[in-house]
Design a protein around this motif. Structure first.
Motif, PDB file in Angstrom:
ATOM      1  N   PHE A 162      26.285  84.147 113.974  1.00 17.50           N
ATOM      2  CA  PHE A 162      26.842  83.915 112.646  1.00 17.50           C
ATOM      3  C   PHE A 162      27.264  85.244 112.026  1.00 17.50           C
ATOM      4  O   PHE A 162      26.485  86.196 111.949  1.00 17.50           O
ATOM      5  CB  PHE A 162      25.806  83.226 111.757  1.00 17.50           C
ATOM      6  CG  PHE A 162      26.322  82.869 110.402  1.00 17.50           C
ATOM      7  CD1 PHE A 162      27.265  81.861 110.244  1.00 17.50           C
ATOM      8  CD2 PHE A 162      25.879  83.550 109.274  1.00 17.50           C
ATOM      9  CE1 PHE A 162      27.744  81.528 108.990  1.00 17.50           C
ATOM     10  CE2 PHE A 162      26.357  83.220 108.014  1.00 17.50           C
ATOM     11  CZ  PHE A 162      27.292  82.215 107.871  1.00 17.50           C
ATOM     12  N   ASN A 163      28.511  85.320 111.589  1.00 20.65           N
ATOM     13  CA  ASN A 163      29.088  86.537 111.013  1.00 20.65           C
ATOM     14  C   ASN A 163      29.198  87.688 112.011  1.00 20.65           C
ATOM     15  O   ASN A 163      29.389  88.841 111.625  1.00 20.65           O
ATOM     16  CB  ASN A 163      28.295  87.014 109.789  1.00 20.65           C
ATOM     17  CG  ASN A 163      28.589  86.165 108.562  1.00 20.65           C
ATOM     18  OD1 ASN A 163      29.655  85.549 108.469  1.00 20.65           O
ATOM     19  ND2 ASN A 163      27.644  86.129 107.642  1.00 20.65           N
ATOM     20  N   GLY A 164      29.067  87.394 113.308  1.00 18.31           N
ATOM     21  CA  GLY A 164      29.218  88.426 114.324  1.00 18.31           C
ATOM     22  C   GLY A 164      30.677  88.783 114.532  1.00 18.31           C
ATOM     23  O   GLY A 164      31.584  88.019 114.163  1.00 18.31           O
ATOM     24  N   LEU A 165      30.915  89.929 115.135  1.00 17.42           N
ATOM     25  CA  LEU A 165      32.280  90.388 115.373  1.00 17.42           C
ATOM     26  C   LEU A 165      32.971  89.594 116.480  1.00 17.42           C
ATOM     27  O   LEU A 165      34.176  89.370 116.423  1.00 17.42           O
ATOM     28  CB  LEU A 165      32.260  91.881 115.751  1.00 17.42           C
ATOM     29  CG  LEU A 165      33.612  92.514 116.103  1.00 17.42           C
ATOM     30  CD1 LEU A 165      34.523  92.556 114.868  1.00 17.42           C
ATOM     31  CD2 LEU A 165      33.416  93.922 116.674  1.00 17.42           C
ATOM     32  N   LEU A 166      32.200  89.168 117.482  1.00 20.35           N
ATOM     33  CA  LEU A 166      32.793  88.618 118.703  1.00 20.35           C
ATOM     34  C   LEU A 166      32.599  87.109 118.798  1.00 20.35           C
ATOM     35  O   LEU A 166      31.473  86.614 118.798  1.00 20.35           O
ATOM     36  CB  LEU A 166      32.167  89.293 119.931  1.00 20.35           C
ATOM     37  CG  LEU A 166      32.179  90.823 119.939  1.00 20.35           C
ATOM     38  CD1 LEU A 166      31.498  91.347 121.184  1.00 20.35           C
ATOM     39  CD2 LEU A 166      33.599  91.356 119.835  1.00 20.35           C
ATOM     40  N   GLY A 167      33.719  86.421 118.919  1.00 21.12           N
ATOM     41  CA  GLY A 167      33.666  84.975 119.074  1.00 21.12           C
ATOM     42  C   GLY A 167      33.774  84.552 120.522  1.00 21.12           C
ATOM     43  O   GLY A 167      33.899  85.372 121.434  1.00 21.12           O
ATOM     44  N   GLY A 168      33.754  83.246 120.739  1.00 22.09           N
ATOM     45  CA  GLY A 168      33.822  82.696 122.084  1.00 22.09           C
ATOM     46  C   GLY A 168      35.175  82.872 122.741  1.00 22.09           C
ATOM     47  O   GLY A 168      35.320  82.622 123.943  1.00 22.09           O
ATOM     48  N   HIS A 169      36.180  83.291 121.968  1.00 24.21           N
ATOM     49  CA  HIS A 169      37.487  83.693 122.481  1.00 24.21           C
ATOM     50  C   HIS A 169      37.922  84.923 121.684  1.00 24.21           C
ATOM     51  O   HIS A 169      37.531  85.090 120.525  1.00 24.21           O
ATOM     52  CB  HIS A 169      38.526  82.571 122.333  1.00 24.21           C
ATOM     53  CG  HIS A 169      38.262  81.385 123.204  1.00 24.21           C
ATOM     54  ND1 HIS A 169      37.413  80.373 122.831  1.00 24.21           N
ATOM     55  CD2 HIS A 169      38.713  81.065 124.441  1.00 24.21           C
ATOM     56  CE1 HIS A 169      37.360  79.471 123.808  1.00 24.21           C
ATOM     57  NE2 HIS A 169      38.139  79.863 124.793  1.00 24.21           N
ATOM     58  N   PRO A 170      38.732  85.794 122.259  1.00 23.69           N
ATOM     59  CA  PRO A 170      39.090  87.039 121.570  1.00 23.69           C
ATOM     60  C   PRO A 170      39.966  86.806 120.340  1.00 23.69           C
ATOM     61  O   PRO A 170      40.830  85.928 120.338  1.00 23.69           O
ATOM     62  CB  PRO A 170      39.873  87.823 122.639  1.00 23.69           C
ATOM     63  CG  PRO A 170      39.567  87.149 123.939  1.00 23.69           C
ATOM     64  CD  PRO A 170      39.299  85.723 123.607  1.00 23.69           C
ATOM     65  N   THR A 171      39.721  87.605 119.307  1.00 21.67           N
ATOM     66  CA  THR A 171      40.586  87.610 118.134  1.00 21.67           C
ATOM     67  C   THR A 171      40.911  89.054 117.780  1.00 21.67           C
ATOM     68  O   THR A 171      40.213  89.990 118.195  1.00 21.67           O
ATOM     69  CB  THR A 171      39.922  86.935 116.917  1.00 21.67           C
ATOM     70  OG1 THR A 171      38.827  87.736 116.462  1.00 21.67           O
ATOM     71  CG2 THR A 171      39.432  85.538 117.263  1.00 21.67           C
ATOM     72  N   THR A 172      41.939  89.229 116.969  1.00 17.32           N
ATOM     73  CA  THR A 172      42.417  90.577 116.666  1.00 17.32           C
ATOM     74  C   THR A 172      41.516  91.335 115.700  1.00 17.32           C
ATOM     75  O   THR A 172      41.762  92.504 115.423  1.00 17.32           O
ATOM     76  CB  THR A 172      43.837  90.531 116.080  1.00 17.32           C
ATOM     77  OG1 THR A 172      43.868  89.614 114.970  1.00 17.32           O
ATOM     78  CG2 THR A 172      44.831  90.059 117.130  1.00 17.32           C
ATOM     79  N   LYS A 173      40.458  90.711 115.186  1.00 16.51           N
ATOM     80  CA  LYS A 173      39.519  91.485 114.373  1.00 16.51           C
ATOM     81  C   LYS A 173      38.663  92.405 115.253  1.00 16.51           C
ATOM     82  O   LYS A 173      38.010  93.312 114.741  1.00 16.51           O
ATOM     83  CB  LYS A 173      38.628  90.565 113.534  1.00 16.51           C
ATOM     84  CG  LYS A 173      37.559  89.805 114.301  1.00 16.51           C
ATOM     85  CD  LYS A 173      36.692  88.997 113.346  1.00 16.51           C
ATOM     86  CE  LYS A 173      35.556  88.270 114.079  1.00 16.51           C
ATOM     87  NZ  LYS A 173      34.692  87.523 113.132  1.00 16.51           N
TER      88      LYS A 173
END
Length: 268
Positions: free
Chosen positions: A89-100
């Motif tokens: 929760f509120n982590g930088l890295l999701g289950g797929h890449p995003t530009t953040k």
């Protein structure tokens, strides 16, 4: 499989265990491809991820992102703490890449989008007379998307020799063998017919990957594609070629220890 490849795989498993979920097989087949790209091929500055002179990289098969995240941490784009924020929760890295995420050029996850975007970037770089290159890694199952072949036609027509597509050809999709689900053979012939210069390589052979990437572009007026023959779940003997290891949840402490040991003992 040398110690660096083993260490990268162990880190993937550590992050997966910490998060409690993640794509195992799709990440393991990518390790050597991404390792060689980030160790030997791509031009980048992790302290300045948007450096104009950088090479661009897109992981079109976004579900293999654990391998990418581990390399981004290894190269200093993200911290160890950020790496272990994967799927929290509120982590930088999701289950797929995003530009953040620093070092990620394009959000991926919906398959078939990476190559079309890469074609646009390659065309823009060419118009700007930039020496930068763009690389994108596709999954083999992803190549069933029509958008992949539309993009391939456009790339060939525009003679985008600054574009390299790399296919993680592990021959296994989430629910069965690629050849049974869709059927791509003759795969190299398809890319050739769409106007790409084609090479094939063992996608787990570091020296062979280094050699073939050093030859880019394969032809001066064509986009290139490297078909990497890989094994889904590579490095985990019990997971290799097993579609049930496409994605895992709730890895126990005992499983974690067992998997780490299997990587350390791996000799194939």
């Amino acid at each position: 499989m040398d110690q660096r490849s083993k260490q990268l795989r162990k880190k993937i498993v550590d992050v997966l265990h910490h998060a409690g979920r993640g794509h195992v097989g799709p990440s393991m087949s990518l390790v050597e491809i991404l390792r060689v790209l980030y160790d030997s091929v791509l031009k980048y500055d992790s302290a300045n991820p948007r450096m104009p002179e950088r090479d661009r990289f897109i992981l079109s098969k976004g579900h293999g992102c654990l391998a990418l995240y581990v390399l981004l941490a290894d190269k200093g784009f993200i911290t160890e703490e950020e790496l272990f924020s994967f799927c929290s929760f509120n982590g930088l890295l999701g289950g797929h890449p995003t530009t953040k995420t620093p070092g990620v050029e394009f959000a991926t996850g919906s398959l078939g989008h990476g190559l079309p975007f890469a074609v646009g970037v390659a065309a823009a770089l060419k118009m700007d007379k930039s020496k930068s290159r763009i690389f994108t890694v596709l999954g083999d199952g992803e190549c069933g998307e029509g958008s992949v072949w539309e993009a391939a036609m456009s790339a060939a027509r525009q003679k985008l020799s600054n574009l390299t597509a790399i296919v993680d050809y592990n021959k296994l999709q989430s629910y069965g063998p690629t050849e049974e689900v869709t059927g791509f053979e003759p795969f190299a012939g398809k890319w050739e017919s769409f106007g790409f210069a084609v090479r094939e390589v063992n996608g787990h052979d570091v020296a062979a990957l280094e050699k073939i990437f050093a030859e880019l572009p394969f032809e001066q007026d064509k986009p290139s594609v490297v078909i990497c023959h890989t094994i889904k779940g590579k490095g985990l003997p019990f997971a290799e070629g097993d579609p049930t290891w496409h994605h895992k949840t709730k890895m126990s402490a005992e499983d974690h220890v067992r998997i780490i040991k299997s990587i350390e003992d791996y000799h194939a």
